[in-house]
Design an enzyme around this catalytic site. Structure first.
Site, mmCIF file in Angstrom:
data_model
loop_
_atom_site.group_PDB
_atom_site.id
_atom_site.type_symbol
_atom_site.label_atom_id
_atom_site.label_comp_id
_atom_site.label_asym_id
_atom_site.label_seq_id
_atom_site.Cartn_x
_atom_site.Cartn_y
_atom_site.Cartn_z
ATOM 1 N N ASN A 7 0.608 -3.993 -3.885
ATOM 2 C CA ASN A 7 1.880 -4.680 -3.686
ATOM 3 C C ASN A 7 1.613 -6.186 -3.718
ATOM 4 O O ASN A 7 0.850 -6.708 -2.899
ATOM 5 C CB ASN A 7 2.476 -4.258 -2.338
ATOM 6 N N HIS A 43 8.660 -5.471 -4.323
ATOM 7 C CA HIS A 43 9.848 -5.185 -3.510
ATOM 8 C C HIS A 43 10.771 -6.398 -3.592
ATOM 9 O O HIS A 43 10.717 -7.298 -2.753
ATOM 10 C CB HIS A 43 9.445 -4.905 -2.061
ATOM 11 N N GLU A 70 10.237 -1.010 -5.305
ATOM 12 C CA GLU A 70 10.797 -0.451 -4.095
ATOM 13 C C GLU A 70 11.902 -1.352 -3.555
ATOM 14 O O GLU A 70 11.910 -2.558 -3.793
ATOM 15 C CB GLU A 70 9.718 -0.229 -3.028
ATOM 16 N N HIS A 190 2.169 1.208 4.272
ATOM 17 C CA HIS A 190 2.538 0.295 5.350
ATOM 18 C C HIS A 190 1.413 0.214 6.376
ATOM 19 O O HIS A 190 1.139 1.178 7.086
ATOM 20 C CB HIS A 190 3.847 0.668 6.045
ATOM 21 N N ASP A 191 0.790 -0.937 6.411
ATOM 22 C CA ASP A 191 -0.293 -1.259 7.348
ATOM 23 C C ASP A 191 -1.563 -0.448 7.122
ATOM 24 O O ASP A 191 -2.430 -0.401 8.014
ATOM 25 C CB ASP A 191 0.169 -1.120 8.803
ATOM 26 N N HIS A 214 -0.029 -6.354 2.163
ATOM 27 C CA HIS A 214 -0.384 -7.399 3.127
ATOM 28 C C HIS A 214 -1.869 -7.395 3.468
ATOM 29 O O HIS A 214 -2.540 -8.436 3.391
ATOM 30 C CB HIS A 214 0.450 -7.235 4.403
#
Length: 238
Positions: A7, A43, A70, A190-191, A214
């Protein structure tokens, strides 16, 4: 083989902080592919605070791997996806003001809405994925609505990992079994990080794809982008 989709939203955030085109989002995406990424995720949000619509159009003809877009299926988002026709669209229940995704869909309460949206994307030949929690009922209704895959929202796993990784992964293993039984493909995101990804993968080795932004971009500040992508692939047994 579990694919790694990078991402690149955080790259766009950095660019937007100063205006101009440094870092170049398209070049970074192409470099990620060269360094071994199996796909690129973006995103685009309504306020374009990171990825812009123009980025989406610029990326589509140049990417050599899978392109995953997304977002919340607003009319504007749906129009963008149908024009760009990525390999996959991932539906998330974010409001326009959210900092980041923080929950899965209530697929039962939103069944009619999701069914209509998924039908449109499926008819356009775009693979569909729905962002969900580990609740089996939410996965079941995603399947009933017509999703090709579900993406498990893994922040609860990441938060609980340091305290008790076995307990943290247990509900995700059960959710993954439900998805497999229903014939759904399985993504996660996510994470997820270099600290917790390998344990997650070892417990759910039939994962189709993980989407990571991230943590991966943050690690690249220290390790460099090429080495970072390779380290994440090692976590996936690659």
């Amino acid at each position: 083989m579990t694919k790694l989709s990078v991402n690149i939203n955080k790259v766009a955030t950095l660019r937007n902080a100063r205006g101009g085109n440094v870092p170049n989002v398209v070049k970074v995406a192409l470099d990620c592919e060269t360094f071994g990424a199996d796909g690129i995720t973006v995103h685009p949000r309504p306020d374009e605070r990171h990825i812009r619509k123009s980025d989406v159009f610029d990326l589509r003809p140049l990417l050599r791997t899978e392109f995953n877009i997304e977002g919340y299926p607003s009319p504007e988002f749906i129009d963008l996806v149908l024009k760009v026709k990525p390999h996959q669209v991932t539906l998330v229940p974010d409001s326009p003001t959210q900092l980041t995704s923080n929950a899965g869909w209530d697929t039962k309460a939103n069944f009619n809405f999701l069914s209509e949206v998924l039908d449109g994307f499926n008819n356009a030949g775009i693979r569909t994925s729905v962002f969900v929690s580990t609740d089996p009922e939410m996965i079941e209704y995603a399947a009933k609505a017509g999703a090709d895959r579900v993406e498990l929202y893994t922040e609860p796993y990441a938060s609980a990992y340091a305290k008790d990784k076995e307990a943290a992964v247990a509900p995700f293993v059960e959710a993954a079994k439900v998805a497999r039984k229903l014939g759904l493909g399985l993504n996660a995101g996510h994470d997820l990080s270099l600290e917790n990804l390998n344990f997650f993968y070892k417990n759910i080795p039939w994962l189709d794809e993980v989407s990571i932004g991230h943590a991966l971009i943050s690690d690249a500040l220290y390790l460099g982008l090429q080495r970072t992508i390779q380290e994440y692939k090692k976590c996936l047994g690659r």
